[in-house]
Design a protein around this motif. Sequence first.
Motif, mmCIF file in Angstrom:
data_model
loop_
_atom_site.group_PDB
_atom_site.id
_atom_site.type_symbol
_atom_site.label_atom_id
_atom_site.label_comp_id
_atom_site.label_asym_id
_atom_site.label_seq_id
_atom_site.Cartn_x
_atom_site.Cartn_y
_atom_site.Cartn_z
ATOM 1 N N HIS A 1 93.207 62.331 79.040
ATOM 2 C CA HIS A 1 91.681 62.143 79.441
ATOM 3 C C HIS A 1 91.526 60.669 80.069
ATOM 4 C CE1 HIS A 1 89.777 65.961 77.994
ATOM 5 N NE2 HIS A 1 90.937 66.192 77.906
ATOM 6 N N GLY A 2 92.676 59.672 79.853
ATOM 7 C CA GLY A 2 92.405 58.288 80.249
ATOM 8 C C GLY A 2 91.744 57.789 79.008
ATOM 9 N N GLY A 3 91.446 58.551 78.011
ATOM 10 C CA GLY A 3 90.900 57.816 77.014
ATOM 11 C C GLY A 3 89.265 58.186 77.165
ATOM 12 N N ASN B 1 97.691 52.781 74.508
ATOM 13 C CA ASN B 1 97.389 52.648 75.798
ATOM 14 C C ASN B 1 98.908 52.699 76.624
ATOM 15 O OD1 ASN B 1 94.538 51.641 76.901
ATOM 16 N ND2 ASN B 1 94.580 51.455 74.919
ATOM 17 N N ARG B 2 99.822 52.651 76.019
ATOM 18 C CA ARG B 2 101.043 52.703 76.768
ATOM 19 C C ARG B 2 101.330 53.963 77.978
ATOM 20 N NH1 ARG B 2 107.133 52.682 73.860
ATOM 21 N NH2 ARG B 2 108.362 53.258 75.675
ATOM 22 N N TYR B 3 100.830 55.198 77.424
ATOM 23 C CA TYR B 3 100.760 56.132 78.147
ATOM 24 C C TYR B 3 99.435 56.739 78.559
ATOM 25 C CZ TYR B 3 105.843 56.072 76.987
ATOM 26 O OH TYR B 3 106.993 55.671 76.768
ATOM 27 N N ALA B 4 98.298 55.883 78.261
ATOM 28 C CA ALA B 4 97.081 56.458 78.524
ATOM 29 C C ALA B 4 96.519 56.918 79.483
ATOM 30 C CB ALA B 4 96.106 55.209 78.107
ATOM 31 N N TYR B 5 97.251 56.289 80.914
ATOM 32 C CA TYR B 5 96.602 56.828 82.152
ATOM 33 C C TYR B 5 97.576 56.062 83.248
ATOM 34 C CZ TYR B 5 93.555 57.137 86.329
ATOM 35 O OH TYR B 5 93.325 57.455 87.544
ATOM 36 N N GLY B 6 97.787 56.809 84.353
ATOM 37 C CA GLY B 6 98.227 56.316 85.583
ATOM 38 C C GLY B 6 99.712 56.328 85.499
ATOM 39 N N HIS B 7 100.086 55.588 86.678
ATOM 40 C CA HIS B 7 101.730 55.444 86.836
ATOM 41 C C HIS B 7 102.312 54.459 85.961
ATOM 42 C CE1 HIS B 7 104.886 54.928 90.411
ATOM 43 N NE2 HIS B 7 105.319 55.653 89.159
ATOM 44 N N VAL B 8 103.196 54.955 85.184
ATOM 45 C CA VAL B 8 104.035 54.197 84.201
ATOM 46 C C VAL B 8 105.627 54.432 84.732
ATOM 47 C CG1 VAL B 8 104.971 53.770 81.789
ATOM 48 C CG2 VAL B 8 102.347 54.692 82.421
ATOM 49 N N VAL B 9 106.178 53.106 84.823
ATOM 50 C CA VAL B 9 107.512 53.112 85.156
ATOM 51 C C VAL B 9 108.481 52.519 84.095
ATOM 52 C CG1 VAL B 9 109.343 52.320 86.989
ATOM 53 C CG2 VAL B 9 107.278 52.975 87.712
ATOM 54 N N GLU B 10 109.221 53.034 83.331
ATOM 55 C CA GLU B 10 110.167 52.439 82.304
ATOM 56 C C GLU B 10 111.595 52.801 82.550
ATOM 57 O OE1 GLU B 10 106.964 52.893 78.687
ATOM 58 O OE2 GLU B 10 108.686 54.062 78.573
ATOM 59 N N ASP B 11 112.402 51.835 82.644
ATOM 60 C CA ASP B 11 113.936 52.024 82.868
ATOM 61 C C ASP B 11 114.137 52.950 84.118
ATOM 62 O OD1 ASP B 11 114.316 50.860 80.377
ATOM 63 O OD2 ASP B 11 114.109 52.332 79.301
ATOM 64 N N GLY B 12 113.318 52.407 84.991
ATOM 65 C CA GLY B 12 113.469 53.453 86.295
ATOM 66 C C GLY B 12 112.801 54.903 86.402
ATOM 67 N N ARG B 13 112.520 55.199 85.206
ATOM 68 C CA ARG B 13 111.908 56.682 85.198
ATOM 69 C C ARG B 13 110.378 56.425 85.443
ATOM 70 N NH1 ARG B 13 111.802 58.201 80.218
ATOM 71 N NH2 ARG B 13 111.737 56.001 79.441
ATOM 72 N N HIS B 14 109.808 57.716 85.976
ATOM 73 C CA HIS B 14 108.560 57.506 86.520
ATOM 74 C C HIS B 14 107.505 58.628 85.682
ATOM 75 C CE1 HIS B 14 108.959 55.072 90.137
ATOM 76 N NE2 HIS B 14 110.157 55.594 90.174
ATOM 77 N N LEU B 15 106.608 58.094 85.198
ATOM 78 C CA LEU B 15 105.406 59.083 84.458
ATOM 79 C C LEU B 15 104.174 58.953 85.246
ATOM 80 C CD1 LEU B 15 104.535 60.670 81.923
ATOM 81 C CD2 LEU B 15 104.136 58.587 80.767
ATOM 82 N N PHE C 1 88.293 47.753 82.206
ATOM 83 C CA PHE C 1 89.177 46.774 82.642
ATOM 84 C C PHE C 1 90.758 46.940 82.134
ATOM 85 C CE2 PHE C 1 85.135 44.778 81.270
ATOM 86 C CZ PHE C 1 84.827 44.525 82.444
ATOM 87 N N GLY C 2 91.005 48.324 82.433
ATOM 88 C CA GLY C 2 92.476 48.972 82.292
ATOM 89 C C GLY C 2 92.742 49.108 80.697
ATOM 90 N N HIS C 3 91.691 49.294 79.973
ATOM 91 C CA HIS C 3 92.081 49.511 78.708
ATOM 92 C C HIS C 3 91.083 50.669 78.098
ATOM 93 C CE1 HIS C 3 93.171 48.636 74.209
ATOM 94 N NE2 HIS C 3 91.570 48.974 74.140
ATOM 95 N N SER C 4 91.781 51.637 77.298
ATOM 96 C CA SER C 4 91.127 52.617 76.646
ATOM 97 C C SER C 4 90.913 52.434 75.070
ATOM 98 C CB SER C 4 91.683 53.893 76.977
ATOM 99 O OG SER C 4 91.950 54.050 78.312
ATOM 100 N N PRO C 5 89.877 52.327 74.825
ATOM 101 C CA PRO C 5 89.736 51.999 73.160
ATOM 102 C C PRO C 5 90.367 52.857 72.142
ATOM 103 C CG PRO C 5 87.539 51.423 74.360
ATOM 104 C CD PRO C 5 88.427 52.352 75.278
ATOM 105 N N VAL C 6 90.176 54.334 72.626
ATOM 106 C CA VAL C 6 90.672 55.432 71.836
ATOM 107 C C VAL C 6 91.676 56.309 72.676
ATOM 108 C CG1 VAL C 6 90.116 57.337 70.428
ATOM 109 C CG2 VAL C 6 88.621 55.421 70.495
ATOM 110 N N VAL C 7 92.702 56.384 72.400
ATOM 111 C CA VAL C 7 93.866 57.245 73.280
ATOM 112 C C VAL C 7 94.307 58.261 72.103
ATOM 113 C CG1 VAL C 7 95.662 57.358 74.790
ATOM 114 C CG2 VAL C 7 94.165 55.363 74.498
ATOM 115 N N PRO C 8 94.537 59.749 72.400
ATOM 116 C CA PRO C 8 95.142 60.526 71.609
ATOM 117 C C PRO C 8 96.592 60.611 71.792
ATOM 118 C CG PRO C 8 93.928 61.697 73.408
ATOM 119 C CD PRO C 8 93.525 60.263 73.466
#
Length: 300
Positions: free
Chosen positions: A235-237, A254-268, A242-249
């Motif tokens: 739920h994005g926390g 916050n690494r995978y809390a919300y939005g577009h994440v790119v790691e090693d060329g892989r998209h989440l 300011f781009g930070h979620s205090p509580v994330v399940p």
Amino acid sequence: MVSRRGLLAGAAGSAILGAGLGAYGLVVEPRLRLRVQAYALSPAGWPGGVRLRIAALADIHAGLPYMPLARVRQIVEATNALAPDLVVLLGDYASSDRFPFTRIPWDETVPLFRGLDAPLGVYGILGNHEFWDDPSAQRRRGDTLAHDAFRRSRVPLLENDAVRLQARGGPVWLLGLGDQLAFRLGRARYIGRDDLPGTLAKVTDDAPAILLAHEPDIFPKVPGRIALTLAGHTHGGQVRLFGHSPVVPSHYGNRYAYGHVVEDGRHLIVSGGLGTVAAGLVPVRFGVPPEIVVVDIWGE
């Protein structure tokens, strides 16, 4: 020196401000707002002639007062207006929160998904709440009432399964992972229904592949063969400043809390979801409005 009248005025102003923010987080953002969160990407290896628009709905949590069936119908209509090629449902369709909440059965919610319109179809996966909210399934460690609701509604579920779709310009694989937190064993201990290797083994050619996973925590194990992973759950926390979620399940915070994440060329892409849960607290949304995710993918 601040006068007594000034102190009282300041206290009253703070109280009014607090009440206003509380009303916004409890009523306005979760119940009245609905945004389209758009992403555009061209993953490495995606064929140049293949184009795909995906609409993703996550964490609906149908129930009163926050997510009545009329609100679900509104979401369906808004999704259709985006003209997606494919609609995916990322799990958690009902809510069992103890906060003043009246649960809506899966048999009333899931049939509404038949109103979704996309030429490549509508496909779903299940989330943790489908399992956690079904005591019989927990005891048997088996299928849930939600499985039955999807079967009766003829909305395909992908549970450790894959389907090959013919998108504009060429084929695309759509994979769905079983839930990673399905069966509770105790405090923070679970047995999942996920089988990533078995799911990947069902891809039989080199067409690009997209993975649906309710929880984003699987992402470090997802190989580069997968062009895009779509997830929900966090739920994005529910509160994000300011781009930070205090509580994330998530074990990753916050690494995978919300939005577009790119790691090693892989998209989440992690959806902020549509509904709310209290998780022992007040079910607010602040800085994370309910959202329909739309993803446009093409090759270069």
